[in-house]
Design a protein around this motif. Structure first.
Motif, PDB file in Angstrom:
ATOM      1  N   PRO A   3      41.551 117.020  33.302  1.00 27.23           N
ATOM      2  CA  PRO A   3      41.150 117.188  31.900  1.00 27.23           C
ATOM      3  C   PRO A   3      41.134 115.839  31.186  1.00 27.23           C
ATOM      4  O   PRO A   3      41.995 114.987  31.404  1.00 27.23           O
ATOM      5  CB  PRO A   3      42.215 118.110  31.320  1.00 27.23           C
ATOM      6  N   GLN A   4      40.123 115.673  30.352  1.00 29.50           N
ATOM      7  CA  GLN A   4      40.009 114.463  29.537  1.00 29.50           C
ATOM      8  C   GLN A   4      40.005 114.888  28.082  1.00 29.50           C
ATOM      9  O   GLN A   4      39.163 115.683  27.670  1.00 29.50           O
ATOM     10  CB  GLN A   4      38.718 113.710  29.861  1.00 29.50           C
ATOM     11  N   TYR A   5      40.948 114.389  27.318  1.00 23.95           N
ATOM     12  CA  TYR A   5      41.032 114.683  25.893  1.00 23.95           C
ATOM     13  C   TYR A   5      40.464 113.487  25.144  1.00 23.95           C
ATOM     14  O   TYR A   5      40.925 112.358  25.329  1.00 23.95           O
ATOM     15  CB  TYR A   5      42.480 114.944  25.477  1.00 23.95           C
ATOM     16  N   ILE A   6      39.465 113.754  24.321  1.00 24.71           N
ATOM     17  CA  ILE A   6      38.799 112.684  23.586  1.00 24.71           C
ATOM     18  C   ILE A   6      39.058 112.902  22.108  1.00 24.71           C
ATOM     19  O   ILE A   6      38.589 113.883  21.515  1.00 24.71           O
ATOM     20  CB  ILE A   6      37.294 112.689  23.892  1.00 24.71           C
ATOM     21  N   ALA A   7      39.817 111.988  21.518  1.00 29.04           N
ATOM     22  CA  ALA A   7      40.146 112.083  20.092  1.00 29.04           C
ATOM     23  C   ALA A   7      38.963 111.587  19.274  1.00 29.04           C
ATOM     24  O   ALA A   7      38.410 110.525  19.559  1.00 29.04           O
ATOM     25  CB  ALA A   7      41.392 111.280  19.787  1.00 29.04           C
ATOM     26  N   LEU A   8      38.599 112.369  18.277  1.00 29.37           N
ATOM     27  CA  LEU A   8      37.556 111.946  17.335  1.00 29.37           C
ATOM     28  C   LEU A   8      38.271 111.301  16.158  1.00 29.37           C
ATOM     29  O   LEU A   8      38.724 111.982  15.240  1.00 29.37           O
ATOM     30  CB  LEU A   8      36.701 113.142  16.895  1.00 29.37           C
ATOM     31  N   GLU A   9      38.412 109.986  16.246  1.00 26.12           N
ATOM     32  CA  GLU A   9      39.171 109.253  15.229  1.00 26.12           C
ATOM     33  C   GLU A   9      38.252 108.456  14.348  1.00 26.12           C
ATOM     34  O   GLU A   9      37.207 107.998  14.819  1.00 26.12           O
ATOM     35  CB  GLU A   9      40.197 108.341  15.920  1.00 26.12           C
ATOM     36  N   PRO A  10      38.581 108.255  13.125  1.00 24.05           N
ATOM     37  CA  PRO A  10      39.783 108.665  12.407  1.00 24.05           C
ATOM     38  C   PRO A  10      39.739 110.161  12.079  1.00 24.05           C
ATOM     39  O   PRO A  10      38.752 110.836  12.337  1.00 24.05           O
ATOM     40  CB  PRO A  10      39.724 107.812  11.139  1.00 24.05           C
ATOM     41  N   ASP A  33      42.701 116.522  12.388  1.00 29.47           N
ATOM     42  CA  ASP A  33      42.595 115.690  13.589  1.00 29.47           C
ATOM     43  C   ASP A  33      41.985 116.570  14.675  1.00 29.47           C
ATOM     44  O   ASP A  33      42.467 117.688  14.914  1.00 29.47           O
ATOM     45  CB  ASP A  33      43.968 115.184  14.036  1.00 29.47           C
ATOM     46  N   VAL A  34      40.939 116.063  15.321  1.00 31.88           N
ATOM     47  CA  VAL A  34      40.191 116.858  16.298  1.00 31.88           C
ATOM     48  C   VAL A  34      40.149 116.124  17.630  1.00 31.88           C
ATOM     49  O   VAL A  34      39.943 114.899  17.666  1.00 31.88           O
ATOM     50  CB  VAL A  34      38.745 117.109  15.798  1.00 31.88           C
ATOM     51  N   GLN A  35      40.345 116.887  18.708  1.00 28.98           N
ATOM     52  CA  GLN A  35      40.173 116.358  20.057  1.00 28.98           C
ATOM     53  C   GLN A  35      39.265 117.305  20.826  1.00 28.98           C
ATOM     54  O   GLN A  35      39.311 118.524  20.631  1.00 28.98           O
ATOM     55  CB  GLN A  35      41.518 116.216  20.775  1.00 28.98           C
ATOM     56  N   LEU A  36      38.465 116.721  21.708  1.00 31.54           N
ATOM     57  CA  LEU A  36      37.584 117.506  22.567  1.00 31.54           C
ATOM     58  C   LEU A  36      38.121 117.458  23.988  1.00 31.54           C
ATOM     59  O   LEU A  36      38.594 116.415  24.448  1.00 31.54           O
ATOM     60  CB  LEU A  36      36.155 116.948  22.531  1.00 31.54           C
ATOM     61  N   LEU A  37      38.039 118.587  24.689  1.00 32.70           N
ATOM     62  CA  LEU A  37      38.501 118.688  26.073  1.00 32.70           C
ATOM     63  C   LEU A  37      37.297 118.894  26.978  1.00 32.70           C
ATOM     64  O   LEU A  37      36.473 119.780  26.734  1.00 32.70           O
ATOM     65  CB  LEU A  37      39.468 119.865  26.225  1.00 32.70           C
ATOM     66  N   THR A  38      37.221 118.066  28.010  1.00 32.38           N
ATOM     67  CA  THR A  38      36.202 118.238  29.037  1.00 32.38           C
ATOM     68  C   THR A  38      36.796 117.834  30.379  1.00 32.38           C
ATOM     69  O   THR A  38      37.751 117.064  30.439  1.00 32.38           O
ATOM     70  CB  THR A  38      34.925 117.418  28.745  1.00 32.38           C
ATOM     71  N   ARG A  39      36.228 118.369  31.448  1.00 32.88           N
ATOM     72  CA  ARG A  39      36.620 117.976  32.805  1.00 32.88           C
ATOM     73  C   ARG A  39      35.447 117.295  33.517  1.00 32.88           C
ATOM     74  O   ARG A  39      35.534 116.989  34.689  1.00 32.88           O
ATOM     75  CB  ARG A  39      37.066 119.201  33.598  1.00 32.88           C
ATOM     76  N   ARG A  89      30.447 113.442  14.729  1.00 25.61           N
ATOM     77  CA  ARG A  89      31.297 113.363  13.532  1.00 25.61           C
ATOM     78  C   ARG A  89      30.522 113.796  12.289  1.00 25.61           C
ATOM     79  O   ARG A  89      31.048 114.497  11.438  1.00 25.61           O
ATOM     80  CB  ARG A  89      31.835 111.940  13.341  1.00 25.61           C
ATOM     81  N   ASN A  90      29.267 113.374  12.167  1.00 23.87           N
ATOM     82  CA  ASN A  90      28.449 113.751  11.016  1.00 23.87           C
ATOM     83  C   ASN A  90      28.307 115.271  10.923  1.00 23.87           C
ATOM     84  O   ASN A  90      28.520 115.858   9.848  1.00 23.87           O
ATOM     85  CB  ASN A  90      27.065 113.096  11.134  1.00 23.87           C
ATOM     86  N   ARG A  91      27.969 115.905  12.025  1.00 17.60           N
ATOM     87  CA  ARG A  91      27.769 117.358  12.002  1.00 17.60           C
ATOM     88  C   ARG A  91      29.068 118.089  11.709  1.00 17.60           C
ATOM     89  O   ARG A  91      29.081 119.096  11.004  1.00 17.60           O
ATOM     90  CB  ARG A  91      27.174 117.829  13.337  1.00 17.60           C
ATOM     91  N   LEU A  92      30.187 117.580  12.228  1.00 13.53           N
ATOM     92  CA  LEU A  92      31.476 118.225  11.950  1.00 13.53           C
ATOM     93  C   LEU A  92      31.891 118.029  10.495  1.00 13.53           C
ATOM     94  O   LEU A  92      32.433 118.955   9.874  1.00 13.53           O
ATOM     95  CB  LEU A  92      32.554 117.709  12.904  1.00 13.53           C
ATOM     96  N   LYS A 106      29.194 119.963  28.719  1.00 11.32           N
ATOM     97  CA  LYS A 106      30.261 120.800  29.271  1.00 11.32           C
ATOM     98  C   LYS A 106      31.587 120.532  28.563  1.00 11.32           C
ATOM     99  O   LYS A 106      32.557 120.099  29.169  1.00 11.32           O
ATOM    100  CB  LYS A 106      30.373 120.580  30.769  1.00 11.32           C
ATOM    101  N   VAL A 107      31.608 120.814  27.274  1.00 12.75           N
ATOM    102  CA  VAL A 107      32.833 120.666  26.483  1.00 12.75           C
ATOM    103  C   VAL A 107      33.604 121.975  26.629  1.00 12.75           C
ATOM    104  O   VAL A 107      33.095 123.037  26.302  1.00 12.75           O
ATOM    105  CB  VAL A 107      32.505 120.381  25.003  1.00 12.75           C
ATOM    106  N   ASP A 108      34.821 121.893  27.135  1.00 16.47           N
ATOM    107  CA  ASP A 108      35.617 123.096  27.382  1.00 16.47           C
ATOM    108  C   ASP A 108      36.279 123.628  26.122  1.00 16.47           C
ATOM    109  O   ASP A 108      36.425 124.831  25.965  1.00 16.47           O
ATOM    110  CB  ASP A 108      36.688 122.818  28.440  1.00 16.47           C
ATOM    111  N   ALA A 109      36.709 122.752  25.246  1.00 13.62           N
ATOM    112  CA  ALA A 109      37.411 123.207  24.044  1.00 13.62           C
ATOM    113  C   ALA A 109      37.386 122.128  22.972  1.00 13.62           C
ATOM    114  O   ALA A 109      37.253 120.941  23.266  1.00 13.62           O
ATOM    115  CB  ALA A 109      38.864 123.565  24.378  1.00 13.62           C
ATOM    116  N   LEU A 110      37.506 122.589  21.745  1.00 13.98           N
ATOM    117  CA  LEU A 110      37.714 121.713  20.602  1.00 13.98           C
ATOM    118  C   LEU A 110      39.086 122.086  20.057  1.00 13.98           C
ATOM    119  O   LEU A 110      39.352 123.267  19.806  1.00 13.98           O
ATOM    120  CB  LEU A 110      36.640 121.927  19.540  1.00 13.98           C
ATOM    121  N   LEU A 111      39.950 121.099  19.915  1.00 11.05           N
ATOM    122  CA  LEU A 111      41.334 121.350  19.513  1.00 11.05           C
ATOM    123  C   LEU A 111      41.631 120.692  18.172  1.00 11.05           C
ATOM    124  O   LEU A 111      41.281 119.520  17.969  1.00 11.05           O
ATOM    125  CB  LEU A 111      42.285 120.805  20.580  1.00 11.05           C
ATOM    126  N   PHE A 112      42.276 121.446  17.309  1.00  6.81           N
ATOM    127  CA  PHE A 112      42.820 120.871  16.083  1.00  6.81           C
ATOM    128  C   PHE A 112      44.236 120.444  16.413  1.00  6.81           C
ATOM    129  O   PHE A 112      45.086 121.269  16.701  1.00  6.81           O
ATOM    130  CB  PHE A 112      42.842 121.887  14.940  1.00  6.81           C
TER     131      PHE A 112
END
Length: 168
Positions: free
Chosen positions: A65-72, A90-96, A112-115, A156-162
């Motif tokens: 699993p790779q967690y990608i933080a959308l910072e800031p 704070d949002v992170q995306l999970l993908t494998r 980020r713009n769309r979110l 193939k984004v598995d999850a979006l995590l707050f």
């Protein structure tokens, strides 16, 4: 009352030691033929099933699993009428999938713009309970996948995590 005449019993055949055994009756041959036919049909059906079933190729091994933080952190004004409220998330995306991770890194500004636009449409009332946050989470995940798909990138984004949510 008249009785039906009795039929005379057939004389028993004397068994001779050197004589050949009598031929098996026709009924026994018919049964043997039916059993053989049934065995052949079952064997043929089993072979057809085995040969026609889809081949099971090696399953694709998922990467770590790779967690990608959308910072800031996302900070937006909520759409509450008559009040000024803020959402900080704070949002992170999970993908494998490595290709998806690269696509996320490349298209982070669009994501980020769309979110930000999606988060700014929410009201504090919608986000007070768990179900509201989970609903926003599902919408945000769909938004991320939509952006990647529109960019013809791996999606193939598995999850979006707050990892943090503050409503003020």
């Amino acid at each position: 009352m008249s009785a039906a005449p009795a039929k005379p019993a057939k004389p028993a055949q004397p068994a001779t030691p050197g004589a050949a055994p009598a031929a098996p009756p026709k009924k026994s041959r018919k049964r043997l033929l039916l059993i053989t036919l049934a065995v052949l049909l079952l064997a043929g059906g089993g072979a057809a099933f085995w040969l026609m079933k889809p081949s099971h190729a090696e399953p694709k091994v998922l990467g770590p699993p790779q967690y990608i933080a959308l910072e800031p952190a996302f900070i937006v004004n909520l759409a509450d009428p008559g009040a000024v409220r803020y959402l900080q998330a704070d949002v992170q995306l999970l993908t494998r999938d490595p290709d998806t991770a690269a696509a996320i890194a490349l298209h982070t500004p669009i994501i980020r713009n769309r979110l930000l636009l999606l988060f700014g449409q929410q009201t504090s009332q919608q986000l007070t309970g768990r179900s509201g946050k989970e609903g926003l989470q599902a919408q945000a995940l769909a938004e991320v996948r939509s952006v990647l798909k529109a960019q013809h990138a791996a999606d193939k984004v598995d999850a979006l995590l707050f990892t943090s949510v503050v409503i003020q």
